[in-house]
Design an enzyme around this catalytic site. Structure first.
Site, PDB file in Angstrom:
ATOM      1  N   ASP A  15       0.959  -1.248   0.145  1.00  0.00           N
ATOM      2  CA  ASP A  15       0.029   0.078  -0.125  1.00  0.00           C
ATOM      3  C   ASP A  15       1.005   1.237   0.135  1.00  0.00           C
ATOM      4  O   ASP A  15       1.631   1.249   0.766  1.00  0.00           O
ATOM      5  CB  ASP A  15      -0.885   0.125   1.167  1.00  0.00           C
ATOM      6  CG  ASP A  15      -2.092  -0.926   1.150  1.00  0.00           C
ATOM      7  OD1 ASP A  15      -1.837  -1.726   0.136  1.00  0.00           O
ATOM      8  OD2 ASP A  15      -2.800  -1.148   2.189  1.00  0.00           O
TER       9      ASP A  15
ATOM     10  N   ASP B 186     -15.365  -2.903  -1.409  1.00  0.00           N
ATOM     11  CA  ASP B 186     -14.815  -2.496  -0.100  1.00  0.00           C
ATOM     12  C   ASP B 186     -16.060  -2.136   0.794  1.00  0.00           C
ATOM     13  O   ASP B 186     -16.868  -1.589   0.400  1.00  0.00           O
ATOM     14  CB  ASP B 186     -13.885  -1.373   0.036  1.00  0.00           C
ATOM     15  CG  ASP B 186     -12.797  -1.577  -1.034  1.00  0.00           C
ATOM     16  OD1 ASP B 186     -12.249  -2.724  -1.069  1.00  0.00           O
ATOM     17  OD2 ASP B 186     -12.242  -0.504  -1.657  1.00  0.00           O
TER      18      ASP B 186
END
Length: 239
Positions: free
Chosen positions: A8, A129
């Site tokens: 990330d 998500d």
């Protein structure tokens, strides 16, 4: 089942967030390309990349870091965060990315997902998500009334390569993934489903694999902190 080690990216660094909060970022490295090379050396089949700044900005922000990774490794990489138009998708494909992950646009512009999947067969994934089964967009900052399973089913005929399902409340918390919800989604659709959020132990990987329907798992913090040994995990999943 494929294990996707995660990188990330925030401000050019390798970080992990806690439950998607940008101000709760832990920096695990300042050289993302070197981290990717370590993952490749351990034997991974894929690498999962997220441009966190891009997810909020709506356009690529950590492009230089992603390009450095792509030039350093030979294993395929998938990228999400800030990819919201065909021009950006095409540009990443030209730079050697193997798969784009479309999240916010899957809700706001589903036709773009279909167009991209037609243009780049096998190279488009949808990132779903969720909090409490409802999809969140724009870097998880905005919650919608769209149910994960309903949105996933709407792409059944689109040629999408995979669905990446993240339980936001589990992400980065090292408390285990939401296996029940991920398995239910995988059984509800024909598209391969990849689990994300909270994958933090070998036991988690075993439980995900044992469902028999989950095609992959993404893990980040557990790999950086040593809770999962990547080589051992890859051996487990290939057995």
């Amino acid at each position: 089942m494929i294990l996707y080690p995660a990188i990330d990216l925030k401000d050019g660094n390798c970080v992990r967030l806690l439950r998607g909060e940008m101000d709760a970022a832990t920096v695990f490295g300042t050289d993302p390309a070197a981290q990717a090379a370590q993952f490749e050396a351990a034997g991974c089949e894929w690498i999962h990349l997220v441009d966190l700044n891009g997810a909020f900005a709506g356009e690529p922000v950590n492009g230089a870091a992603v390009e450095a990774i792509l030039s350093r490794v030979t294993v395929p990489c998938q990228l999400g965060g800030g990819i919201r138009d065909m021009g950006t998708i095409s540009a990443w494909m030209d730079k050697g990315l193997s798969r784009v992950i479309l999240g916010t646009v899957a809700v706001e512009n589903p036709d773009l997902v279909r167009e991209a999947a037609r243009e780049f067969p096998g190279k488009v994934a949808v990132g779903l998500d969720a909090r409490n089964g409802r999809v969140a967009t724009r870097g998880w900052a905005e919650e919608t009334d769209v149910m994960v399973t309903d949105l996933a089913k709407s792409f059944e005929d689109a040629g999408v390569a995979a669905i990446i399902y993240t339980d936001i409340d589990r992400d980065g918390a090292m408390g285990g993934p939401n296996i029940e919800a991920t398995e239910a989604l995988a059984r509800a659709v024909e598209i391969p489903v990849i689990a994300s959020g909270g994958v933090s132990s070998m036991a988690d990987l075993t439980r995900l694999k044992d469902t028999g329907v989950i095609s992959g798992a993404i893990s980040g913090r557990a790999l950086y902190e040593g809770a999962i040994d990547l080589s051992a995990a890859l051996d487990l999943l290939r057995a």
